[in-house]
Scaffold this motif. Sequence first.
Motif, short mmCIF file in Angstrom:
data_model
loop_
_atom_site.label_atom_id
_atom_site.label_comp_id
_atom_site.label_asym_id
_atom_site.label_seq_id
_atom_site.Cartn_x
_atom_site.Cartn_y
_atom_site.Cartn_z
N ALA A 199 0.82 -1.22 0.00
CA ALA A 199 0.00 0.00 0.00
C ALA A 199 0.85 1.27 0.00
CB ALA A 199 -0.96 -0.02 1.19
N GLY A 200 1.81 1.35 -0.93
CA GLY A 200 2.61 2.55 -1.07
C GLY A 200 3.84 2.60 -0.18
N GLU A 201 4.03 1.61 0.68
CA GLU A 201 5.22 1.56 1.53
C GLU A 201 6.42 1.09 0.72
OE1 GLU A 201 5.48 2.39 4.84
OE2 GLU A 201 3.44 3.13 4.68
N SER A 202 7.62 1.44 1.17
CA SER A 202 8.85 1.01 0.51
C SER A 202 9.09 -0.47 0.73
CB SER A 202 10.06 1.77 1.08
OG SER A 202 9.97 3.13 0.81
N ASP A 203 9.76 -1.10 -0.26
CA ASP A 203 10.26 -2.44 -0.05
C ASP A 203 11.27 -2.36 1.08
OD1 ASP A 203 8.78 -3.17 -2.25
OD2 ASP A 203 10.49 -3.37 -3.59
N THR A 204 11.43 -3.47 1.83
CA THR A 204 12.38 -3.45 2.94
C THR A 204 13.32 -4.65 2.87
OG1 THR A 204 10.89 -4.65 4.43
CG2 THR A 204 10.81 -2.24 4.50
N LEU A 205 14.45 -4.48 3.49
CA LEU A 205 15.45 -5.52 3.62
C LEU A 205 15.98 -5.42 5.04
CD1 LEU A 205 17.19 -7.71 2.23
CD2 LEU A 205 18.78 -5.89 1.62
N ILE A 206 15.87 -6.48 5.79
CA ILE A 206 16.25 -6.51 7.21
C ILE A 206 15.56 -5.35 7.94
CG2 ILE A 206 18.14 -6.81 8.86
CD1 ILE A 206 19.97 -7.46 6.51
#
Length: 192
Positions: free
Chosen positions: A167-174
């Motif tokens: 929903a418009g949030e950034s992809d994340t890593l850790i």
Amino acid sequence: LMASSNILRTSMGNDIIIPRVTSYSAAALIAEAGSVTESDPQFDTATLNAYKYGFAVQISRELEQDSAFNVASFVTSQGAAALGRGFDAAISTGTGSSQPQGIDLAATGKTTAGTAAVTADELLDMAHSILPEQRSAATWVFAGSTILAIRKLKDGDGNYLWAPGFAGESDTLIGRPVIENASMAAMATGVN
């Protein structure tokens, strides 16, 4: 992994000398009526240099008059994009010699062992190579080819480590946001 940044503006576009903490101190528990020992953090200074970016576009008066759309507005938007690309390249991979020191050069921590591969352990090492207070506000910045390699990483159960945004949030890593930056250096042995 890049900690969030601050924008400092000067009235005359001059260089700024700022204090920088090189080692941190911690408060100590003191007994009642006990004396407090000195635990000063260590400081030095860093110079933030000012740089000037510009672009020039020449259009004919006839083009401006005969166009079915606002040419000046179009040229202005193209100029803004050109300035953004120029600054992005310098801030990403700049050498620090007559140009900004780029993220690639300034990064510390973990470097990749392989030319075309990165491991989950290397990403964890990189995330934990910065202070916790920096890590909690940090963002990953990668070239597109590096993002592709990282998106393919899986844990022991076959689950991808990459968490797509919702929903418009950034992809994340850790647990930290990821930004794709075309100016960043592609993954290679020894690149931060």
